[in-house]
Design a protein around this motif. Structure first.
Motif, PDB file in Angstrom:
ATOM      1  N   ILE A 339       0.881  -1.177   0.000  1.00 35.98           N
ATOM      2  CA  ILE A 339       0.000   0.000   0.000  1.00 35.98           C
ATOM      3  C   ILE A 339       0.916   1.223   0.000  1.00 35.98           C
ATOM      4  CG2 ILE A 339      -1.730   1.321   1.273  1.00 35.98           C
ATOM      5  CD1 ILE A 339      -2.815  -1.284   2.377  1.00 35.98           C
ATOM      6  N   LEU A 356       0.959  -0.093  -9.639  1.00 36.03           N
ATOM      7  CA  LEU A 356      -0.440  -0.230 -10.077  1.00 36.03           C
ATOM      8  C   LEU A 356      -0.540  -1.094 -11.326  1.00 36.03           C
ATOM      9  CD1 LEU A 356      -1.791   3.413  -9.525  1.00 36.03           C
ATOM     10  CD2 LEU A 356      -1.780   1.483  -7.947  1.00 36.03           C
ATOM     11  N   ASP A 359      -0.194  -4.661 -10.695  1.00 38.53           N
ATOM     12  CA  ASP A 359      -1.157  -5.146  -9.711  1.00 38.53           C
ATOM     13  C   ASP A 359      -0.491  -5.842  -8.514  1.00 38.53           C
ATOM     14  OD1 ASP A 359      -3.536  -5.644  -8.484  1.00 38.53           O
ATOM     15  OD2 ASP A 359      -4.097  -7.345  -9.753  1.00 38.53           O
ATOM     16  N   ILE A 362      -1.664  -0.878  -4.153  1.00 37.23           N
ATOM     17  CA  ILE A 362      -2.517   0.272  -4.482  1.00 37.23           C
ATOM     18  C   ILE A 362      -1.837   1.557  -4.021  1.00 37.23           C
ATOM     19  CG2 ILE A 362      -4.705  -1.004  -4.331  1.00 37.23           C
ATOM     20  CD1 ILE A 362      -4.983   0.435  -1.500  1.00 37.23           C
ATOM     21  N   GLU A 369      -8.883   5.630   1.998  1.00 41.85           N
ATOM     22  CA  GLU A 369      -8.449   4.618   1.023  1.00 41.85           C
ATOM     23  C   GLU A 369      -7.422   3.670   1.631  1.00 41.85           C
ATOM     24  OE1 GLU A 369      -9.006   7.216  -3.077  1.00 41.85           O
ATOM     25  OE2 GLU A 369      -7.168   6.074  -2.790  1.00 41.85           O
ATOM     26  N   GLY A 373      -8.155  -0.236   1.896  1.00 45.68           N
ATOM     27  CA  GLY A 373      -7.229  -1.144   1.194  1.00 45.68           C
ATOM     28  C   GLY A 373      -6.661  -2.175   2.144  1.00 45.68           C
ATOM     29  N   THR A 384      -7.721 -10.452  -3.038  1.00 42.66           N
ATOM     30  CA  THR A 384      -6.748  -9.410  -3.413  1.00 42.66           C
ATOM     31  C   THR A 384      -5.354  -9.796  -2.926  1.00 42.66           C
ATOM     32  OG1 THR A 384      -8.540  -7.867  -2.969  1.00 42.66           O
ATOM     33  CG2 THR A 384      -6.372  -6.903  -3.361  1.00 42.66           C
ATOM     34  N   GLN A 388      -2.223 -10.385  -5.442  1.00 43.68           N
ATOM     35  CA  GLN A 388      -1.055  -9.492  -5.388  1.00 43.68           C
ATOM     36  C   GLN A 388       0.222 -10.244  -4.984  1.00 43.68           C
ATOM     37  OE1 GLN A 388      -2.153  -5.991  -3.124  1.00 43.68           O
ATOM     38  NE2 GLN A 388      -3.390  -5.205  -4.813  1.00 43.68           N
TER      39      GLN A 388
END
Ligand code: UDP
Length: 492
Positions: A339, A356, A359, A362, A369, A373, A384, A388
């Motif tokens: 993050i 980003l 992937d 974020i 956010e 996240g 997720t 990732q």
């Protein structure tokens, strides 16, 4: 006993952030490991040749080379700190405070200087403040290859090498992923080692020799390739609670990039996590977080600058960091989803795109956010998280330092061949660079004139004066920098 040949590798860095030094240390450690391997292989072969090994009869002795592999002497130098002058040295030191307290202003400076014209103007002004220092550095270290790991040092070093009239291979190792400053690709280097395809495309767009660019990845420490204790064991060692997801928070070497805001947001949201906070060299933030840690609503451990980043990362489940290229690539090597809590405008914008696009994480534009996240990632069975982590495994190049080290070593002359400092031109260059000695001799001479007679006698017997007299008797100083005789033999 046979003398082991030595080759010297000079790394030029600046401690702006911690990434440049980390990269240099990573390559140095990889070279050390490669060298150990070379020595082991050579010794094993020697044993076979001398028949002391059990397998001696099966090996054809003629196929074995007897030249010992070289020992590598490695020097890592912060050039701005140690070899530049006021006010350049002081200006470079503003990097840390600038990215912590006024990143927007830093971004403006980055963009303004990121063009041929403005960069040339800056370099023309700054050159006199670093040129002699670089000459002194190069002639005192006498490297067989020079590796620059800082964009602003490339042009200055190439100019210094030009003035020395010696061919010492010069290699640039780029440590930004995508948004590279114009100064990374100073024309004239022997090789440009870049971490990504995007960086290679930027290089090619500058119409530089395509054979000189090598996409080898980002140098991270060989420690990231070694197996460590299990996650549970590492967590126990660091004093973390078992069974609670661990969130690592880092802001590069300078503890920048919204670290404090992120800690506060996670605490307010009372997420079921524990925090491992690393403030790097940001002593003020360290003191503040140590003082206020008890008031946080989530368990937290706070550290200053740590030397065991691989363990810290392997003990964690998620990393929250500014978009530093070193930390991003280390996190990928430890399969951590990322993050991003901030980035240095201009310089690190491309790193955000890299995270980003692939992937592996974020960008959190604000606290909401960031908390959302994180919540998504720590949810049991998080899709997720799985995606990732898989992408991080695919993207990561933990062995990049070894590839980069091998590329650098390939520029060294084979053992037995005279290096650049064994040429006759180099022999003249060495004493002519002793600028400090030259000026101290001038100072001593004027002092001698002013001293009373008795004191003058003991002054003339002092070791410094005797040394200077001996040097003068042996022809010092022969000539000034840059006035090389172009017809002079440069070959042996
Ligand atoms: N680092 C470290 N200890 C710390 C903080 C950072 O060893 O306490 C290392 C980190 O592992 C990485 C480098 O410092 O290798 C930071 O590089 P990055 O490119 O992420 O950011 P910079 O500090 O250059 O802005």
């Amino acid at each position: 006993m046979e003398k082991i040949p030595q080759r010297t590798i000079l790394f030029l860095i600046a401690d702006t952030g911690a990434g440049h030094r980390s990269a240099a240390n990573a390559i140095r450690n990889a070279i050390t490991l490669i060298s150990q391997k070379e020595q082991e292989v050579w010794h094993a072969r020697q044993q076979i040749v001398s028949g002391t090994s059990t397998g001696a009869r099966e090996q054809p002795a003629t196929a074995v080379s007897s030249a010992s592999p070289p020992a590598y002497r490695i020097e890592i130098v912060d050039v701005f700190e140690e070899y530049s002058r006021f006010p350049l040295r002081e200006a470079v030191k503003l990097y840390g405070p600038a990215i912590r307290y006024n990143p927007k202003m830093y971004g403006r400076v980055f963009r303004l200087s990121n063009k041929y014209r403005s960069l040339t103007a800056v370099q023309t002004v700054a050159s006199p403040l670093i040129h002699n220092g670089l000459l002194r550095l190069i002639t005192s270290v006498q490297p067989d290859v020079i590796v620059s790991i800082h964009p602003l040092l490339n042009q200055f070093t190439l100019k210094a090498l030009q003035d020395l009239h010696l061919h010492i291979p010069f290699i640039t190792v780029v440590t930004d992923l995508v948004s590279l400053h114009y100064s990374w690709f100073a024309p004239g280097a022997d090789a440009y080692i870049v971490p990504t395809e995007e960086a290679r495309e930027l290089y090619l767009a500058r119409k530089l020799d395509p054979d000189r660019v090598h996409v080898l990845g980002m140098p991270i420490d060989p420690k990231f390739t070694r197996p460590t204790a299990s996650k549970q064991e590492l967590q126990r060692k660091i004093g973390l609670e078992p069974g609670l997801p661990v969130v690592l928070l880092v802001g590069g070497g300078d503890g920048a990039g919204g670290l404090q805001v992120a800690v506060r947001a996670i605490s307010r949201a009372r997420l079921p996590v524990q925090l491992l906070i690393i403030t790097g060299r940001n002593k003020r933030l360290y003191a503040y977080l140590q003082r206020t840690r008890k008031n946080l609503r989530v368990p937290a451990k706070v550290f200053g600058f740590v030397q065991n980043m691989p363990e810290m990362m392997r003990a964690s489940d998620v990393i929250i960091t500014k978009a530093g290229p070193g930390t991003i690539n280390e996190a990928l090597a430890c399969d951590l989803p990322i993050i991003l809590s901030g980035y240095v405008p201009g310089q690190e914008e491309g790193n955000v795109d890299f995270v980003l696009k692939n992937d592996v994480g974020i960008l959190a534009h604000d606290s909401i956010e960031l908390v959302d996240g994180l919540r998504r990632l720590i949810k049991p069975g998080s899709v997720t998280m799985r995606r990732q982590v898989a992408n991080a495994k695919r993207l990561s190049r933990p062995h990049a330092s070894f590839d980069i080290a091998s590329c650098i070593l390939s520029f060294l002359l084979p053992a037995g061949q005279p290096g650049p400092w064994q040429t006759s031109l180099a022999r003249n260059r060495r004493p002519s660079m002793s600028m400090r000695l030259r000026s101290s001799e001038v100072r001593l001479r004027s002092l001698r004139r002013r001293l009373p007679r008795m004191t003058r006698v003991s002054f003339l017997k002092s070791p410094v004066v005797s040394r200077l007299s001996r040097m003068r008797a042996s022809g010092f100083p022969p000539r000034f920098i840059g006035l090389a005789d172009k017809n002079q033999d440069n070959t042996t």
